[in-house]
Design a protein around this motif. Structure first.
Motif, PDB file in Angstrom:
ATOM      1  N   ARG A   4     -66.974  21.241 116.867  1.00  0.00           N
ATOM      2  CA  ARG A   4     -68.302  20.932 116.348  1.00  0.00           C
ATOM      3  C   ARG A   4     -69.352  21.337 117.376  1.00  0.00           C
ATOM      4  O   ARG A   4     -69.098  21.360 118.580  1.00  0.00           O
ATOM      5  CB  ARG A   4     -68.433  19.441 116.017  1.00  0.00           C
ATOM      6  CG  ARG A   4     -68.288  18.519 117.202  1.00  0.00           C
ATOM      7  CD  ARG A   4     -68.398  17.060 116.777  1.00  0.00           C
ATOM      8  NE  ARG A   4     -68.268  16.183 117.932  1.00  0.00           N
ATOM      9  CZ  ARG A   4     -68.322  14.853 117.874  1.00  0.00           C
ATOM     10  NH1 ARG A   4     -68.492  14.257 116.712  1.00  0.00           N
ATOM     11  NH2 ARG A   4     -68.204  14.139 118.974  1.00  0.00           N
ATOM     12  N   LYS A  85     -70.473  24.672 111.561  1.00  0.00           N
ATOM     13  CA  LYS A  85     -69.872  23.856 112.622  1.00  0.00           C
ATOM     14  C   LYS A  85     -70.849  22.829 113.203  1.00  0.00           C
ATOM     15  O   LYS A  85     -70.449  21.984 114.010  1.00  0.00           O
ATOM     16  CB  LYS A  85     -69.359  24.755 113.747  1.00  0.00           C
ATOM     17  CG  LYS A  85     -68.186  25.641 113.353  1.00  0.00           C
ATOM     18  CD  LYS A  85     -67.723  26.479 114.537  1.00  0.00           C
ATOM     19  CE  LYS A  85     -66.531  27.342 114.144  1.00  0.00           C
ATOM     20  NZ  LYS A  85     -66.064  28.179 115.296  1.00  0.00           N
ATOM     21  N   ALA A  87     -72.767  19.652 113.704  1.00  0.00           N
ATOM     22  CA  ALA A  87     -72.535  18.274 113.271  1.00  0.00           C
ATOM     23  C   ALA A  87     -73.834  17.504 113.101  1.00  0.00           C
ATOM     24  O   ALA A  87     -73.908  16.589 112.271  1.00  0.00           O
ATOM     25  CB  ALA A  87     -71.633  17.557 114.272  1.00  0.00           C
TER      26      ALA A  87
END
Length: 526
Positions: A4, A85, A87
């Motif tokens: 992440r 990716k 977060a």
């Protein structure tokens, strides 16, 4: 666990920057948009518009910032960023500026077409097309009314952390209400620049965070709530237009579907409250009570960590973005990098190498010369214009380029030290300075900072403390826990320079002389 990343943006006066960091907070991708050069159609200079008839009236086109975000996200895409990716997202922005949204804005933000640019869809979303920014100083009358409403400048500073300042948002709102009542009435919500940026990602109006909100002359910094007396002094129904403030690390919810469809963000990517550039810088520098920080940017700032608020009339106390029970002290100087660049351009044909050579070749103390340069209305002190002095008194100009170059740097740092001491900061053998901002990469300038403060200067590996602070905030707001533990893997600041042995002897008297000069200048300008 799936890899992440975290996205941070910094909407400063001159540009919009973005950075993607890894789970270990390492920088993976960066991009930027310069408002003056990349968006020439808005005809700004340094990201702002200075009114031709009143140079104190300074604004920026709200839609320019939106178009800047469109461009930035495209540039991050070209940099290879995998938005799926990410977060969480957070950001920082220039403090004190205000954005005025038209009625029905939440419906507009919540139903954006992912096939169209943001700036196309939001072109008619602002009740006021140009946002007042921190450089504006046209609200002196409204400032006096705010102070009068609560019993004077000291009482206002006790409540809000600062006496009334022209650039602060409360007085700007009051001016718009009194001078443009139709605009005020057409406004459904008022955002700070930070919460404006956050709103774009959230798909609805984002709340103002308490750290940036404490720089408005409207918030009680003790209760972290709006002060009703001050709201009433600015305009009717202002609490509804501002919304309820929230802690700086608040998780506001998932990202707008617009970004999911257009850029492939995951639907569960979270939006963390955005804050002002100064609170974000405190986060990015990992400042604690043992350090004094000096940020060298469009505006220069000096700040430190406070356990308890103090009442000051020359400076500011803001709510701490990391610890809701702590505070941060802030001294802001409007004439920072652009003033240094003006002297560089005039004396060195735009070359920093030549500028540094002249600076390094001129002795500490500058032969007794002192120069004070205020391109725009300064805050501390409240002056505008250039003032030059030799050993005996004022002069119209200096006799050499090297004297002019050293004068602008010494004058700026002497002012910072004088006001920091007046704030109550005690400089001793344990004092350490952390330098950040664009000019913190210039070792010649940092050497003067070290000498004037008679303290070692440290720098971090990355200089963009506000943008990095917002990146740390993006992760902190998502995972919680201890902020220091979150950052424990990052490298310690590096020593950049030490003061020369004669620094105290040279600059102690110059600080005292500066105080005398300012006292006389302010008296003459009243």
């Amino acid at each position: 666990m799936e890899e992440r990343t975290f996205l941070s943006l910094d909407l400063s006066t001159q540009q919009l920057k973005g950075v993607v960091v890894s789970d270990k907070l390492e920088i993976l991708n960066k991009a930027s948009v310069n408002f003056h050069t990349d968006l020439p159609e808005f005809r700004t200079h340094g990201g702002v518009i200075i009114d031709k008839t009143n140079p104190h009236y300074i604004t920026a086109p709200s839609i320019m910032w939106v178009k800047g975000l469109d461009m930035l996200l495209d540039r991050l895409t070209m940099e290879g960023v995998d938005f799926s990716k990410i977060a969480s997202v957070s950001g920082s922005a220039q403090q004190h500026g205000s954005v005025y949204w038209v009625r029905g804005i939440n419906n507009t933000l919540g139903n954006l077409d992912s096939k169209e640019f943001l700036h196309v869809q939001l072109a008619t979303s602002f009740a006021l097309s140009n946002s007042p920014v921190w450089m504006d100083s046209t609200t002196t009358e409204q400032c006096r009314e705010l102070e009068k409403a609560v019993g004077g400048p000291t009482k206002l500073a006790e409540i809000t952390g600062s006496r009334a300042y022209e650039r602060f948002t409360g007085s700007q709102i009051a001016k718009i209400y009194h001078n443009k009542p139709d605009t005020y009435n057409r406004t459904e919500r008022i955002s700070l620049v930070s919460s404006f940026l956050c709103s774009l990602f959230l798909g609805k109006i984002a709340p103002i965070d308490i750290s940036d909100g404490s720089g408005m002359n409207l918030m009680d910094i003790h209760t972290k709530e709006w002060n009703q007396t001050l709201l009433d002094a600015c305009g009717p129904d202002l609490a509804e237009k501002l919304g309820h403030p929230v802690p700086s690390n608040t998780n506001l919810g998932p990202i707008s579907n617009y970004f999911v469809e257009r850029y492939d963000f995951k639907p569960d990517c979270k939006v963390i409250a955005c804050t002002g550039d100064n609170p974000a810088s405190l986060m990015g520098m990992r400042l604690d009570k043992d350090w004094i920080a000096v940020s060298l940017g469009t505006s220069d700032t000096v700040f430190l960590w406070l356990s308890e608020p103090t009442v000051v009339l020359n400076g500011h106390v803001l709510c701490n973005p990391i610890d809701k029970d702590a505070y941060m002290a802030l001294l802001c100087f409007k004439n920072g990098s652009m003033t240094r660049e003006r002297i560089r351009n005039n004396c060195c044909e735009g070359s920093w190498d030549t500028f540094n050579h002249l600076l390094d070749s001129t002795p500490r103390g500058n032969f007794g010369h002192i120069g004070l340069y205020f391109d725009t209305q300064e805050i501390l002190p409240f002056l505008r214009g250039d003032y030059r002095f030799n050993k005996t008194g004022p002069v119209n100009k200096f006799t050499s380029l090297e004297v002019e170059v050293r004068a602008v740097i010494e004058g700026q740092f002497i002012a910072k030290r004088a006001y920091a001491e007046d704030f109550g900061f005690k400089f001793d053998k344990d004092t350490k300075i952390l330098a950040t901002g664009g000019a913190s990469v210039n070792k010649s300038i940092l050497q003067v900072l070290s000498d004037v403060f008679n303290a070692p200067v440290f720098v971090q590996e990355a200089a963009d403390s506000a943008m990095l602070g917002a990146a740390y905030q993006a992760k902190y707001g998502l995972v919680g826990g201890s902020y220091n533990a979150l950052l424990s893997s990052l490298p310690d600041p590096e020593l950049a320079c030490q003061p020369y042995s004669d620094a105290a002897e040279v600059y102690g008297p110059m600080v005292n002389r500066y105080r005398s000069i300012i006292k006389e200048l302010v008296k003459c300008c009243k």
